[in-house]
Design a protein around this motif. Sequence first.
Motif, PDB file in Angstrom:
ATOM      1  N   PRO A 111       0.801  -1.238   0.000  1.00 51.77           N
ATOM      2  CA  PRO A 111       0.000   0.000   0.000  1.00 51.77           C
ATOM      3  C   PRO A 111       0.827   1.278   0.000  1.00 51.77           C
ATOM      4  O   PRO A 111       0.419   2.282  -0.591  1.00 51.77           O
ATOM      5  CB  PRO A 111      -0.848  -0.119   1.271  1.00 51.77           C
ATOM      6  N   THR A 112       1.985   1.264   0.662  1.00 48.77           N
ATOM      7  CA  THR A 112       2.823   2.473   0.692  1.00 48.77           C
ATOM      8  C   THR A 112       3.189   2.904  -0.719  1.00 48.77           C
ATOM      9  O   THR A 112       3.071   4.084  -1.078  1.00 48.77           O
ATOM     10  CB  THR A 112       4.103   2.227   1.505  1.00 48.77           C
ATOM     11  N   TYR A 113       3.600   1.962  -1.544  1.00 50.37           N
ATOM     12  CA  TYR A 113       4.037   2.287  -2.909  1.00 50.37           C
ATOM     13  C   TYR A 113       2.835   2.468  -3.838  1.00 50.37           C
ATOM     14  O   TYR A 113       2.884   3.271  -4.773  1.00 50.37           O
ATOM     15  CB  TYR A 113       4.997   1.210  -3.403  1.00 50.37           C
ATOM     16  N   TYR A 114       1.762   1.753  -3.544  1.00 43.30           N
ATOM     17  CA  TYR A 114       0.524   1.939  -4.315  1.00 43.30           C
ATOM     18  C   TYR A 114       0.047   3.382  -4.182  1.00 43.30           C
ATOM     19  O   TYR A 114      -0.244   4.050  -5.184  1.00 43.30           O
ATOM     20  CB  TYR A 114      -0.544   0.963  -3.814  1.00 43.30           C
ATOM     21  N   PHE A 115      -0.032   3.875  -2.939  1.00 42.38           N
ATOM     22  CA  PHE A 115      -0.521   5.240  -2.742  1.00 42.38           C
ATOM     23  C   PHE A 115       0.513   6.279  -3.160  1.00 42.38           C
ATOM     24  O   PHE A 115       0.144   7.390  -3.549  1.00 42.38           O
ATOM     25  CB  PHE A 115      -0.960   5.444  -1.290  1.00 42.38           C
ATOM     26  N   PHE A 180       3.872   8.427   4.627  1.00 43.36           N
ATOM     27  CA  PHE A 180       4.639   7.303   4.083  1.00 43.36           C
ATOM     28  C   PHE A 180       5.785   6.909   5.015  1.00 43.36           C
ATOM     29  O   PHE A 180       6.714   7.682   5.241  1.00 43.36           O
ATOM     30  CB  PHE A 180       5.174   7.661   2.694  1.00 43.36           C
ATOM     31  N   LEU A 181       5.668   5.691   5.537  1.00 41.87           N
ATOM     32  CA  LEU A 181       6.671   5.166   6.461  1.00 41.87           C
ATOM     33  C   LEU A 181       7.329   3.922   5.875  1.00 41.87           C
ATOM     34  O   LEU A 181       6.704   3.191   5.101  1.00 41.87           O
ATOM     35  CB  LEU A 181       6.018   4.797   7.798  1.00 41.87           C
ATOM     36  N   ASN A 182       8.585   3.693   6.254  1.00 39.78           N
ATOM     37  CA  ASN A 182       9.253   2.462   5.818  1.00 39.78           C
ATOM     38  C   ASN A 182       8.922   1.326   6.789  1.00 39.78           C
ATOM     39  O   ASN A 182       8.151   1.513   7.732  1.00 39.78           O
ATOM     40  CB  ASN A 182      10.765   2.673   5.687  1.00 39.78           C
ATOM     41  N   ARG A 183       9.514   0.175   6.579  1.00 45.58           N
ATOM     42  CA  ARG A 183       9.160  -0.994   7.395  1.00 45.58           C
ATOM     43  C   ARG A 183       9.591  -0.855   8.858  1.00 45.58           C
ATOM     44  O   ARG A 183       9.188  -1.632   9.720  1.00 45.58           O
ATOM     45  CB  ARG A 183       9.740  -2.278   6.784  1.00 45.58           C
ATOM     46  N   PHE A 184      10.446   0.138   9.143  1.00 49.32           N
ATOM     47  CA  PHE A 184      10.879   0.373  10.522  1.00 49.32           C
ATOM     48  C   PHE A 184      10.018   1.442  11.214  1.00 49.32           C
ATOM     49  O   PHE A 184      10.267   1.797  12.363  1.00 49.32           O
ATOM     50  CB  PHE A 184      12.348   0.816  10.547  1.00 49.32           C
ATOM     51  N   ASN A 186       9.772   4.567  10.177  1.00 48.62           N
ATOM     52  CA  ASN A 186      10.342   5.901   9.985  1.00 48.62           C
ATOM     53  C   ASN A 186       9.885   6.491   8.648  1.00 48.62           C
ATOM     54  O   ASN A 186       9.552   5.743   7.731  1.00 48.62           O
ATOM     55  CB  ASN A 186      11.875   5.833   9.995  1.00 48.62           C
ATOM     56  N   PRO A 187       9.874   7.833   8.529  1.00 49.30           N
ATOM     57  CA  PRO A 187       9.498   8.437   7.247  1.00 49.30           C
ATOM     58  C   PRO A 187      10.384   7.899   6.118  1.00 49.30           C
ATOM     59  O   PRO A 187      11.606   7.830   6.258  1.00 49.30           O
ATOM     60  CB  PRO A 187       9.742   9.934   7.465  1.00 49.30           C
ATOM     61  N   ILE A 188       9.760   7.506   5.033  1.00 54.04           N
ATOM     62  CA  ILE A 188      10.501   6.936   3.915  1.00 54.04           C
ATOM     63  C   ILE A 188      11.291   8.031   3.208  1.00 54.04           C
ATOM     64  O   ILE A 188      10.932   9.208   3.264  1.00 54.04           O
ATOM     65  CB  ILE A 188       9.530   6.221   2.952  1.00 54.04           C
ATOM     66  N   THR A 189      12.382   7.678   2.546  1.00 54.41           N
ATOM     67  CA  THR A 189      13.225   8.652   1.857  1.00 54.41           C
ATOM     68  C   THR A 189      12.950   8.624   0.356  1.00 54.41           C
ATOM     69  O   THR A 189      12.345   7.679  -0.162  1.00 54.41           O
ATOM     70  CB  THR A 189      14.717   8.345   2.091  1.00 54.41           C
TER      71      THR A 189
END
Length: 246
Positions: A111-115, A180-184, A186-189
């Motif tokens: 979902p993170t990459y979908y959105f 948008f957060l990564n698997r940890f 944290n905000p994704i870069t």
Amino acid sequence: MKEKFERHLRGTNLSENTISSYMFAIKQYGEQYDDVTQKKLREYKVWLIENYKPKTVNLRLRAINCYLECIGKEKWKLPFVRVQQKAFLENVISQADYEYLKKCLLRDGKPTYYFSVRIMAATGVRISELLQIRVEDMIRGQMDLHSKGDKIRRIYFPQNVQETCLLWLQNEKRTSGSLFLNRFGNPITTNGIRDQLKVFALRYNLDPSVVHPHAFRHLFAKKFIEQCDDIALLSDILGHESIETT
């Protein structure tokens, strides 16, 4: 006459970007010629062709022609120059591949990459702007971006994007913070999204050269022009400082 022309422009539906561009062209003409004649208009066009690219030449001519309408000299309008256009845009994902990518990301539980790709394609935001979106912005349905000169650009999220995104956030039990957060957690870069999109492109047999963040901004612009055909408004939406960039 310049003041009259500006009042004329402001009485239309033109954006501030376009008005500024048109006024600049009139100022540029006035710096070289003290009056408007057919001969001087033709000389100005030749000078433009010698000093600018065709698209810029036509932008200036469009302004001059609008001015000629304003002063009742429509018959003196200058024809545009021909622009050699490519039959395609480079590094822009096709609508079919975009739909396929979304379908695969949903199917694989990403979902993170979908959105990410859906919001970029639906709003035209840059990747750096995408990562500024907070959950609170999505709840409101809009986000304000601050740029040079204390200018504010408002981004609106389409209702269908907002509704599906809020369902996802509800399932995640998230009511605030970075969208948008990564698997940890944290905000994704920007590199995180860019690198993962390349991985997905290879996984789904898509051309990696068209699966990158800016490709979705291009897709938004392409669809907007096809449906609306207002490059000045598009320039404002994309946050370009110059309409020529658009």
